[in-house]
Structures are given as structure tokens and as C-alpha cells.
Write a protein that holds these residues in place. Structure first.
Motif, mmCIF file in Angstrom:
data_model
loop_
_atom_site.group_PDB
_atom_site.id
_atom_site.type_symbol
_atom_site.label_atom_id
_atom_site.label_comp_id
_atom_site.label_asym_id
_atom_site.label_seq_id
_atom_site.Cartn_x
_atom_site.Cartn_y
_atom_site.Cartn_z
ATOM 1 N N MET A 106 -27.701 -1.781 15.712
ATOM 2 C CA MET A 106 -26.423 -1.152 15.939
ATOM 3 C C MET A 106 -25.350 -2.026 15.296
ATOM 4 O O MET A 106 -25.301 -3.222 15.510
ATOM 5 C CB MET A 106 -26.192 -1.014 17.436
ATOM 6 C CG MET A 106 -24.912 -0.346 17.761
ATOM 7 S SD MET A 106 -24.904 0.447 19.374
ATOM 8 C CE MET A 106 -26.155 1.671 19.170
ATOM 9 N N ASN A 107 -24.488 -1.384 14.535
ATOM 10 C CA ASN A 107 -23.504 -2.096 13.745
ATOM 11 C C ASN A 107 -22.100 -1.860 14.289
ATOM 12 O O ASN A 107 -21.210 -1.450 13.567
ATOM 13 C CB ASN A 107 -23.624 -1.624 12.294
ATOM 14 C CG ASN A 107 -22.964 -2.558 11.326
ATOM 15 O OD1 ASN A 107 -22.630 -3.677 11.673
ATOM 16 N ND2 ASN A 107 -22.768 -2.096 10.115
ATOM 17 N N PHE A 108 -21.901 -2.122 15.566
ATOM 18 C CA PHE A 108 -20.616 -1.894 16.216
ATOM 19 C C PHE A 108 -19.981 -3.218 16.575
ATOM 20 O O PHE A 108 -20.557 -4.022 17.295
ATOM 21 C CB PHE A 108 -20.798 -1.050 17.482
ATOM 22 C CG PHE A 108 -19.525 -0.828 18.244
ATOM 23 C CD1 PHE A 108 -18.685 0.204 17.908
ATOM 24 C CD2 PHE A 108 -19.177 -1.663 19.294
ATOM 25 C CE1 PHE A 108 -17.500 0.415 18.607
ATOM 26 C CE2 PHE A 108 -17.994 -1.468 20.000
ATOM 27 C CZ PHE A 108 -17.149 -0.417 19.652
ATOM 28 N N ILE A 109 -18.768 -3.449 16.058
ATOM 29 C CA ILE A 109 -18.037 -4.668 16.381
ATOM 30 C C ILE A 109 -16.649 -4.257 16.852
ATOM 31 O O ILE A 109 -15.845 -3.754 16.066
ATOM 32 C CB ILE A 109 -17.926 -5.597 15.148
ATOM 33 C CG1 ILE A 109 -19.320 -5.963 14.658
ATOM 34 C CG2 ILE A 109 -17.120 -6.838 15.491
ATOM 35 C CD1 ILE A 109 -19.355 -6.634 13.310
ATOM 36 N N PRO A 110 -16.367 -4.417 18.159
ATOM 37 C CA PRO A 110 -15.055 -4.006 18.664
ATOM 38 C C PRO A 110 -13.917 -4.874 18.111
ATOM 39 O O PRO A 110 -14.120 -6.031 17.785
ATOM 40 C CB PRO A 110 -15.181 -4.177 20.179
ATOM 41 C CG PRO A 110 -16.414 -4.945 20.425
ATOM 42 C CD PRO A 110 -17.238 -4.939 19.183
ATOM 43 N N ASN A 111 -12.740 -4.250 18.004
ATOM 44 C CA ASN A 111 -11.558 -4.994 17.578
ATOM 45 C C ASN A 111 -10.496 -4.942 18.686
ATOM 46 O O ASN A 111 -10.688 -4.276 19.692
ATOM 47 C CB ASN A 111 -11.011 -4.440 16.256
ATOM 48 C CG ASN A 111 -10.530 -3.008 16.396
ATOM 49 O OD1 ASN A 111 -9.695 -2.687 17.233
ATOM 50 N ND2 ASN A 111 -11.055 -2.130 15.554
ATOM 51 N N ASP A 112 -9.398 -5.621 18.469
ATOM 52 C CA ASP A 112 -8.335 -5.682 19.479
ATOM 53 C C ASP A 112 -7.234 -4.651 19.238
ATOM 54 O O ASP A 112 -6.228 -4.658 19.936
ATOM 55 C CB ASP A 112 -7.697 -7.081 19.490
ATOM 56 C CG ASP A 112 -8.673 -8.142 19.951
ATOM 57 O OD1 ASP A 112 -9.627 -7.795 20.665
ATOM 58 O OD2 ASP A 112 -8.477 -9.317 19.589
#
Length: 118
Positions: free
Chosen positions: A1-7
């Protein structure tokens, strides 16, 4: 899974956008089983309540379906799924156009730049 949360925006909205993008590019297909809420929370290292909120919203949008105690699946509604791409394009364009207007880029100049860069 290629999910990286941001702010920049709430994580649950980012999860929804991620699912929409994965559907549009064909990574998730109609009827595919998606990760459970707990599994998704562990994979992307966020609170399970955040994932629950995203899944609930996607259920309300009818992007995913959950039947009782079974895992959630991507909807089989082809019309809804084809509309997702249009929605993603429109959302991105609105932000892009607002940004270009803010720095006073003329439409003709913008079209020229897009033609050169794309």
C-alpha cells in the motif's frame, strides 16, 4: 500500500481520495475486497477511528459496500465508478485554476504552458 498521509487535509479525506485514485487507475476493481478497517489503520499507521470515518463516508458515497460481518468491497456500480475520474479531474482543476488566477496567469499563457509541459 502506497499511502502516505500529509498535514494539509484531514487523514480520512486523504484515505477517501487514495481509494478513488486506486479505483480510477485500476488497482482496485469492482467487487474487490478492501483491507479491513483495523488492517488499513495498521498499514498506514493511523487511528482506527480515522479509517472507520473514511470507510463510513465511502459507504455513504456508495464507493464501497459492507454486508454485515464481511469485509468491505468496491462497488460494482460502473456509472458511479466512471464518474470518479471526472470528479478527481474537476477537483484538481479547481485548485489548479484558483492557484493560477491568484498569481495572475492569463488563460492563453496557461494553455501554452500546459501544451509545452504535458
Amino acid at each position: 500500500m502506497n499511502f502516505i498521509p500529509n498535514d494539509k487535509e484531514p487523514v480520512y479525506l486523504q484515505i477517501i481520495k487514495y481509494f478513488k485514485q486506486q479505483i480510477v487507475i485500476g488497482e482496485f476493481k469492482p467487487g474487490d475486497i478492501i483491507p479491513s478497517r483495523r488492517e488499513m489503520a495498521v498499514n498506514i499507521k493511523v487511528n482506527p477511528n480515522t479509517v472507520q470515518k473514511a470507510y463510513k463516508e465511502m459507504e455513504d458515497m456508495e464507493i464501497i459496500k459492507t454486508v454485515r460481518n464481511h469485509q468491505s468491497t468496491i462497488t460494482n456500480d460502473e456509472i458511479l465508478l466512471s464518474k470518479l475520474k471526472e470528479d478527481l479531474i474537476n477537483q484538481s482543476l479547481e485548485v489548479f485554476i484558483e492557484n493560477m488566477k491568484a498569481i495572475k496567469v492569463e488563460k492563453e499563457e496557461l494553455i501554452k504552458i500546459i501544451n509545452e509541459k504535458y
